[in-house]
Write a protein that holds these residues in place. Structure first.
Motif, PDB file in Angstrom:
ATOM      1  N   SER A  32       1.718  -5.834  12.982  1.00 52.41           N
ATOM      2  CA  SER A  32       1.117  -6.698  13.999  1.00 52.41           C
ATOM      3  C   SER A  32       1.498  -6.201  15.386  1.00 52.41           C
ATOM      4  CB  SER A  32       1.613  -8.138  13.819  1.00 52.41           C
ATOM      5  OG  SER A  32       1.187  -8.635  12.571  1.00 52.41           O
TER       6      SER A  32
ATOM      7  N   ILE B  84     -13.068 -11.614   8.313  1.00 52.92           N
ATOM      8  CA  ILE B  84     -11.860 -10.969   7.773  1.00 52.92           C
ATOM      9  C   ILE B  84     -11.465  -9.789   8.655  1.00 52.92           C
ATOM     10  CG2 ILE B  84     -10.911  -9.679   5.809  1.00 52.92           C
ATOM     11  CD1 ILE B  84     -12.818 -11.414   4.017  1.00 52.92           C
TER      12      ILE B  84
ATOM     13  N   VAL C 107      -6.545   2.161  -1.137  1.00 54.78           N
ATOM     14  CA  VAL C 107      -7.194   0.909  -0.769  1.00 54.78           C
ATOM     15  C   VAL C 107      -7.985   0.366  -1.943  1.00 54.78           C
ATOM     16  CG1 VAL C 107      -7.376   1.437   1.683  1.00 54.78           C
ATOM     17  CG2 VAL C 107      -9.183   2.150   0.163  1.00 54.78           C
TER      18      VAL C 107
ATOM     19  N   ARG D  53      -4.727  -9.396  14.559  1.00 54.46           N
ATOM     20  CA  ARG D  53      -3.350  -9.257  14.083  1.00 54.46           C
ATOM     21  C   ARG D  53      -2.708  -7.986  14.636  1.00 54.46           C
ATOM     22  NH1 ARG D  53      -0.609  -6.400  10.589  1.00 54.46           N
ATOM     23  NH2 ARG D  53      -2.409  -5.383   9.646  1.00 54.46           N
ATOM     24  N   CYS D  54      -3.474  -6.913  14.708  1.00 55.09           N
ATOM     25  CA  CYS D  54      -2.923  -5.608  15.071  1.00 55.09           C
ATOM     26  C   CYS D  54      -2.950  -5.295  16.564  1.00 55.09           C
ATOM     27  CB  CYS D  54      -3.666  -4.512  14.307  1.00 55.09           C
ATOM     28  SG  CYS D  54      -3.280  -4.529  12.543  1.00 55.09           S
TER      29      CYS D  54
ATOM     30  N   ASN E 231      -8.812   0.719   4.867  1.00 51.49           N
ATOM     31  CA  ASN E 231      -9.771  -0.368   4.795  1.00 51.49           C
ATOM     32  C   ASN E 231      -9.510  -1.329   5.955  1.00 51.49           C
ATOM     33  OD1 ASN E 231     -11.242  -2.722   4.066  1.00 51.49           O
ATOM     34  ND2 ASN E 231     -11.188  -2.067   1.927  1.00 51.49           N
TER      35      ASN E 231
ATOM     36  N   LYS F 149     -10.246  -4.287   6.307  1.00 48.98           N
ATOM     37  CA  LYS F 149      -9.893  -5.646   5.891  1.00 48.98           C
ATOM     38  C   LYS F 149      -8.388  -5.812   5.737  1.00 48.98           C
ATOM     39  CE  LYS F 149     -14.080  -6.140   3.283  1.00 48.98           C
ATOM     40  NZ  LYS F 149     -14.502  -5.484   2.076  1.00 48.98           N
ATOM     41  N   ASN F 150      -7.683  -4.718   5.667  1.00 53.30           N
ATOM     42  CA  ASN F 150      -6.228  -4.735   5.497  1.00 53.30           C
ATOM     43  C   ASN F 150      -5.670  -3.504   6.214  1.00 53.30           C
ATOM     44  OD1 ASN F 150      -3.670  -5.309   4.655  1.00 53.30           O
ATOM     45  ND2 ASN F 150      -3.972  -4.598   2.567  1.00 53.30           N
TER      46      ASN F 150
ATOM     47  N   GLN G 123       0.840  -1.180   0.000  1.00 55.73           N
ATOM     48  CA  GLN G 123       0.000   0.000   0.000  1.00 55.73           C
ATOM     49  C   GLN G 123       0.877   1.233   0.000  1.00 55.73           C
ATOM     50  OE1 GLN G 123      -2.506  -0.069   3.392  1.00 55.73           O
ATOM     51  NE2 GLN G 123      -3.957  -1.448   2.452  1.00 55.73           N
TER      52      GLN G 123
ATOM     53  N   PRO H 147      -3.516  -0.755   7.857  1.00 55.25           N
ATOM     54  CA  PRO H 147      -2.174  -0.302   7.462  1.00 55.25           C
ATOM     55  C   PRO H 147      -1.200  -0.194   8.644  1.00 55.25           C
ATOM     56  CG  PRO H 147      -3.653   1.568   7.586  1.00 55.25           C
ATOM     57  CD  PRO H 147      -4.476   0.343   7.880  1.00 55.25           C
TER      58      PRO H 147
ATOM     59  N   GLU I 183      -8.113  -9.378  11.237  1.00 53.94           N
ATOM     60  CA  GLU I 183      -7.221  -8.231  11.076  1.00 53.94           C
ATOM     61  C   GLU I 183      -7.099  -7.461  12.398  1.00 53.94           C
ATOM     62  OE1 GLU I 183      -4.703  -6.038   8.443  1.00 53.94           O
ATOM     63  OE2 GLU I 183      -5.267  -8.107   8.761  1.00 53.94           O
TER      64      GLU I 183
END
Length: 180
Positions: free
Chosen positions: A125, A147, A14, A154-155, A117, A119-120, A1, A122, A151
């Motif tokens: 982790s 999803i 995005v 993960r973050c 977004n 879903k992903n 990105q 930026p 995410e």
């Protein structure tokens, strides 16, 4: 990105699917009247006050917080003073413009608004001590919600908090009718 700065607003490029495109269009058009439509009058004020009261029970001088689908910033601005730095992320630039305007009006300086977004996300982790997400997941089918939640996990830092306010799934049926 790729990332570029535009004033104080970080912009992430995005990709969008059909749900993103639909919500982006709808909330872009609604950004100026969003708060008035949802958070005025007795029921709107009660909804907002109740949500913030519940959220603030879990927020205690956090290090770095992320509010996903922050919209006009009502949630992130309500707890920004309880953390070192708060970030409000949303797909809709117009909504974030309203959020930034409100932060400037209130003199809140430890908040940043990012177009992105969910879903992903930026971010790397294990970045955030707390992630909040209010009045958002019900807009998507369960497979898409998964999803987002993966995410979020993960973050979030180990031992961190994930706070999700989830509308009744039947609410989505009515929203689908209105948005289509």
């Amino acid at each position: 990105q790729s990332r570029r700065r535009k004033g104080k607003l970080k912009v992430n490029i995005v990709s969008t699917d059909r749900y993103d495109k639909r919500n982006l269009k709808s909330y872009s058009e609604e950004s100026i009247v969003y708060d008035k439509k949802r958070y005025t009058g007795v029921s709107g004020e009660f909804l907002f006050d109740s949500l913030n009261e519940q959220l603030n029970k879990f927020i205690d001088q956090e290090d770095l917080m992320l509010d996903v689908a922050t919209g006009t910033g009502r949630v992130v601005l309500s707890f920004a003073n309880r953390c070192k730095k708060a970030i409000g992320l949303d797909l809709t630039p117009e909504m974030l413009g309203e959020a930034r305007r409100k932060a400037e009006e209130k003199g809140i300086k430890n908040v940043e608004f990012v177009i992105g977004n969910a879903k992903n996300l930026p971010y790397e982790s294990n970045t955030f001590s707390t992630i909040t997400c209010a009045r958002f997941l019900h807009l998507f089918p369960f497979e898409v919600q998964n999803i987002f939640i993966k995410e979020f996990y993960r973050c979030i830092k180990p031992g961190g908090k994930l706070i999700i306010e989830y509308n009744n799934p039947l609410c989505n049926f009515g929203i689908e009718l209105i948005r289509s």
